[in-house]
Design a protein around this motif. Structure first.
Motif, PDB file in Angstrom:
ATOM      1  N   GLU A 219      49.471  43.347  39.128  1.00 40.37           N
ATOM      2  CA  GLU A 219      48.033  43.135  38.946  1.00 40.37           C
ATOM      3  C   GLU A 219      47.672  41.669  39.142  1.00 40.37           C
ATOM      4  O   GLU A 219      46.699  41.331  39.832  1.00 40.37           O
ATOM      5  N   THR A 220      48.452  40.798  38.517  1.00 39.70           N
ATOM      6  CA  THR A 220      48.150  39.366  38.565  1.00 39.70           C
ATOM      7  C   THR A 220      48.393  38.797  39.949  1.00 39.70           C
ATOM      8  O   THR A 220      47.577  38.004  40.457  1.00 39.70           O
ATOM      9  N   ILE A 221      49.493  39.172  40.578  1.00 44.74           N
ATOM     10  CA  ILE A 221      49.800  38.653  41.916  1.00 44.74           C
ATOM     11  C   ILE A 221      48.732  39.092  42.915  1.00 44.74           C
ATOM     12  O   ILE A 221      48.278  38.302  43.755  1.00 44.74           O
ATOM     13  N   PHE A 222      48.304  40.338  42.837  1.00 45.13           N
ATOM     14  CA  PHE A 222      47.253  40.820  43.756  1.00 45.13           C
ATOM     15  C   PHE A 222      45.928  40.101  43.482  1.00 45.13           C
ATOM     16  O   PHE A 222      45.200  39.758  44.413  1.00 45.13           O
ATOM     17  N   HIS A 223      45.630  39.911  42.200  1.00 48.46           N
ATOM     18  CA  HIS A 223      44.419  39.179  41.827  1.00 48.46           C
ATOM     19  C   HIS A 223      44.433  37.778  42.427  1.00 48.46           C
ATOM     20  O   HIS A 223      43.470  37.352  43.078  1.00 48.46           O
ATOM     21  N   GLU A 224      45.519  37.046  42.233  1.00 50.78           N
ATOM     22  CA  GLU A 224      45.591  35.668  42.727  1.00 50.78           C
ATOM     23  C   GLU A 224      45.632  35.619  44.257  1.00 50.78           C
ATOM     24  O   GLU A 224      45.039  34.727  44.868  1.00 50.78           O
ATOM     25  N   TYR A 225      46.299  36.594  44.853  1.00 50.97           N
ATOM     26  CA  TYR A 225      46.360  36.611  46.313  1.00 50.97           C
ATOM     27  C   TYR A 225      44.966  36.834  46.908  1.00 50.97           C
ATOM     28  O   TYR A 225      44.633  36.267  47.947  1.00 50.97           O
ATOM     29  N   PHE A 226      44.148  37.638  46.223  1.00 51.70           N
ATOM     30  CA  PHE A 226      42.809  37.850  46.773  1.00 51.70           C
ATOM     31  C   PHE A 226      41.918  36.634  46.554  1.00 51.70           C
ATOM     32  O   PHE A 226      40.950  36.445  47.295  1.00 51.70           O
ATOM     33  N   HIS A 227      42.216  35.811  45.559  1.00 55.26           N
ATOM     34  CA  HIS A 227      41.527  34.518  45.489  1.00 55.26           C
ATOM     35  C   HIS A 227      41.765  33.742  46.783  1.00 55.26           C
ATOM     36  O   HIS A 227      40.827  33.183  47.358  1.00 55.26           O
ATOM     37  N   TYR A 228      43.020  33.723  47.206  1.00 52.21           N
ATOM     38  CA  TYR A 228      43.324  33.047  48.472  1.00 52.21           C
ATOM     39  C   TYR A 228      42.596  33.721  49.628  1.00 52.21           C
ATOM     40  O   TYR A 228      41.980  33.054  50.467  1.00 52.21           O
TER      41      TYR A 228
ATOM     42  N   ALA B 236      36.860  40.318  34.524  1.00 50.70           N
ATOM     43  CA  ALA B 236      36.110  40.430  35.785  1.00 50.70           C
ATOM     44  C   ALA B 236      34.682  39.947  35.634  1.00 50.70           C
ATOM     45  O   ALA B 236      34.050  39.530  36.615  1.00 50.70           O
ATOM     46  N   SER B 237      34.139  39.981  34.421  1.00 51.24           N
ATOM     47  CA  SER B 237      32.747  39.577  34.209  1.00 51.24           C
ATOM     48  C   SER B 237      32.581  38.067  34.114  1.00 51.24           C
ATOM     49  O   SER B 237      31.478  37.576  33.892  1.00 51.24           O
ATOM     50  N   THR B 238      33.661  37.313  34.321  1.00 50.95           N
ATOM     51  CA  THR B 238      33.592  35.854  34.232  1.00 50.95           C
ATOM     52  C   THR B 238      32.620  35.275  35.250  1.00 50.95           C
ATOM     53  O   THR B 238      31.757  34.470  34.930  1.00 50.95           O
ATOM     54  N   ASP B 239      32.777  35.666  36.510  1.00 52.92           N
ATOM     55  CA  ASP B 239      31.907  35.207  37.597  1.00 52.92           C
ATOM     56  C   ASP B 239      32.240  36.038  38.834  1.00 52.92           C
ATOM     57  O   ASP B 239      33.206  36.817  38.831  1.00 52.92           O
ATOM     58  N   PRO B 240      31.460  35.925  39.915  1.00 54.40           N
ATOM     59  CA  PRO B 240      31.731  36.749  41.106  1.00 54.40           C
ATOM     60  C   PRO B 240      33.126  36.564  41.681  1.00 54.40           C
ATOM     61  O   PRO B 240      33.735  37.531  42.157  1.00 54.40           O
ATOM     62  N   SER B 241      33.653  35.348  41.639  1.00 54.52           N
ATOM     63  CA  SER B 241      34.982  35.094  42.198  1.00 54.52           C
ATOM     64  C   SER B 241      36.069  35.834  41.427  1.00 54.52           C
ATOM     65  O   SER B 241      36.975  36.441  42.018  1.00 54.52           O
ATOM     66  N   GLU B 242      36.005  35.798  40.095  1.00 54.95           N
ATOM     67  CA  GLU B 242      36.987  36.527  39.286  1.00 54.95           C
ATOM     68  C   GLU B 242      36.748  38.030  39.383  1.00 54.95           C
ATOM     69  O   GLU B 242      37.695  38.815  39.353  1.00 54.95           O
ATOM     70  N   ASP B 243      35.497  38.426  39.513  1.00 55.22           N
ATOM     71  CA  ASP B 243      35.168  39.845  39.603  1.00 55.22           C
ATOM     72  C   ASP B 243      35.786  40.474  40.851  1.00 55.22           C
ATOM     73  O   ASP B 243      36.441  41.521  40.784  1.00 55.22           O
ATOM     74  N   ILE B 244      35.601  39.832  42.008  1.00 53.75           N
ATOM     75  CA  ILE B 244      36.120  40.423  43.242  1.00 53.75           C
ATOM     76  C   ILE B 244      37.641  40.418  43.254  1.00 53.75           C
ATOM     77  O   ILE B 244      38.275  41.375  43.726  1.00 53.75           O
ATOM     78  N   ALA B 245      38.259  39.384  42.688  1.00 56.89           N
ATOM     79  CA  ALA B 245      39.722  39.321  42.660  1.00 56.89           C
ATOM     80  C   ALA B 245      40.296  40.363  41.709  1.00 56.89           C
ATOM     81  O   ALA B 245      41.285  41.047  42.027  1.00 56.89           O
ATOM     82  N   GLU B 246      39.685  40.494  40.534  1.00 55.57           N
ATOM     83  CA  GLU B 246      40.169  41.470  39.552  1.00 55.57           C
ATOM     84  C   GLU B 246      39.956  42.897  40.057  1.00 55.57           C
ATOM     85  O   GLU B 246      40.824  43.764  39.897  1.00 55.57           O
ATOM     86  N   THR B 247      38.809  43.139  40.681  1.00 50.63           N
ATOM     87  CA  THR B 247      38.518  44.474  41.201  1.00 50.63           C
ATOM     88  C   THR B 247      39.450  44.829  42.345  1.00 50.63           C
ATOM     89  O   THR B 247      39.836  45.999  42.508  1.00 50.63           O
ATOM     90  N   PHE B 248      39.844  43.826  43.123  1.00 47.60           N
ATOM     91  CA  PHE B 248      40.792  44.079  44.218  1.00 47.60           C
ATOM     92  C   PHE B 248      42.113  44.628  43.686  1.00 47.60           C
ATOM     93  O   PHE B 248      42.704  45.546  44.286  1.00 47.60           O
ATOM     94  N   SER B 249      42.601  44.084  42.573  1.00 45.69           N
ATOM     95  CA  SER B 249      43.866  44.585  42.032  1.00 45.69           C
ATOM     96  C   SER B 249      43.737  46.041  41.590  1.00 45.69           C
ATOM     97  O   SER B 249      44.671  46.831  41.745  1.00 45.69           O
TER      98      SER B 249
END
Length: 414
Positions: free
Chosen positions: A282-291, A360-373
């Protein structure tokens, strides 16, 4: 109701009436459907809880607030004026009070943040190297940075340069952004995605033990196995650092000014999680989608913001980027509500149906990354809630569907 609240409401009411007169019946600017949608988005789970009178008050305030915001942005002005700020506070206070009354049965939430009680691990190590006066100066500059005085970064760097320290950029980042992390090891990532250890004098060991070296390389081996190499080739370094067990597992950050090169940080103490076997993935996918969503192909690193597209501090997204499309689909009507809730307490309580989890509700950037996982690890949802629609968002992109299939196959092969 207190005397202060009566006075405040009276003043705001007079200001609003005056503004309505000036703007020649502001309700004509928007259709009732537009305002209904904006109100429903902001109310979230309060929609069917509050009274008609309360809803109409919120709609009136949001109508004026929306008009002022759009007028400002049409003139390419980023900073809201005093009236707009006052309206945001009134709306936020009302929504929070309704959230307490209708969703939390009168219970008020309290925000706690233990991070500020932690010692700055890197600064404590530098205490053995720098003079007492420089140590105190660095401490002051770090506090200044936490107060958003970003000029202090250069001041910190100048002090470290006097001591001829290597890897100053890394030290600066751990003195500020990663202040609660203890840096254990730094590795360069070569073109073949192999690791080369780079020690930082007095901060990391001169040489790693065989067991630590094996542990770090095994974690990297798992990351290489899961994530696509064409993405990892844009990462220059991997840091292994820790804030203790069961806290932050990983993070990523740009490693140059335009976001084309990146670094990854891993906490080895959190890689294995007994309660949740998927936590690492979950975390690796989240961080990878930040990239994936914040690299130089998707955004521009600048403080010259484009008011037509999604922006955050130091970043302006490109028109067809993942994050801009996601923002315009799910965030435009509630971004002011989120920004008004600095601690993210009541915002999440009234918007639980819109997010896959609280982070995910932190901000749009965290939302899209968390939702991607969730998109990768969960089956495609069949519901029609906002959080279900967010997961379905990724299925619009063939390249992301293919990536999902590849990632799921990699996990199954382990």
């Amino acid at each position: 109701m207190t005397k202060f609240n009566k006075t405040s409401i009276f003043i705001v009411f007079i200001v609003i009436i005056g503004t309505l007169i000036i703007t020649n019946n502001i309700y004509n600017v928007y259709s009732s459907n537009d305002i209904d949608q904006i109100a429903e988005e902001n109310l979230g789970m309060l929609n069917n809880k509050i009274t008609s009178k309360e809803k109409n008050e919120i709609k009136m305030l949001l109508t004026l607030k929306t008009y002022l915001s759009e007028s400002r942005l049409n003139q390419n002005q980023l900073e809201p004026n005093l009236l707009e700020l006052s309206l945001s506070k009134i709306i936020n206070d009302k929504l929070n009070n309704y959230t307490i009354k209708y969703l939390l049965n009168g219970y008020e939430l309290e925000y706690t943040d233990d991070e500020y009680n932690l010692k700055n691990k890197t600064l404590e190590k530098l205490k053995l190297i720098v003079s007492k006066s420089d140590y105190n100066y660095l401490k002051d500059q770090i506090q200044s940075y936490e107060s958003r005085n970003y000029e202090s970064l250069e001041n910190i760097q100048l002090v470290l340069e006097d001591y001829n320290l290597k890897q100053i950029d890394i030290l600066v980042s751990y003195l500020t952004e990663g202040s609660n992390l203890e840096l254990e090891a730094v590795f360069k990532i070569n073109k073949n995605l192999e690791l080369k250890y780079e020690n930082i004098e007095n901060i990391t060991p001169d040489e790693l033990s065989n067991s630590n070296l094996a542990e770090y390389k095994n974690i990297w081996k798992n990351i290489k196995h899961i994530l696509p190499h064409y993405g990892l080739e844009n990462f220059d370094e991997i840091y292994f650092s820790t804030d203790g067990k069961d806290n932050e597992l990983a993070s990523v950050a740009p490693n140059n000014e335009d976001g084309s090169r990146w670094i990854i940080n891993i906490d080895p103490k959190d890689v294995f999680n007994e309660e949740n076997n998927n936590y690492f993935y979950e975390t690796i996918f989240h961080e990878y989608f930040h990239y994936m969503s914040l690299n130089s192909h998707q955004v521009v690193y600048t403080y010259d913001y484009d008011t037509e597209n999604y922006c955050e501090e130091g970043i302006s997204s490109k028109k067809n980027s993942y994050i801009n499309e996601f923002y315009k689909s799910f965030w435009t009507d509630i971004i002011d509500d989120r920004n008004s809730n600095n601690d993210n307490l009541y915002f999440y309580e009234r918007h639980k149906n819109s997010f896959v989890d609280e982070y995910a509700s932190t901000d749009p950037s965290e939302d899209i990354a968390e939702t991607f996982s969730y998109f990768v690890l969960e089956d495609k949802p069949t519901g029609k809630s906002v959080k279900d629609e967010k997961i379905k968002f990724f299925y619009k992109y063939k390249e992301l569907v293919k990536l999902r299939d590849d990632l799921r196959n990699k996990i199954n092969s382990l």
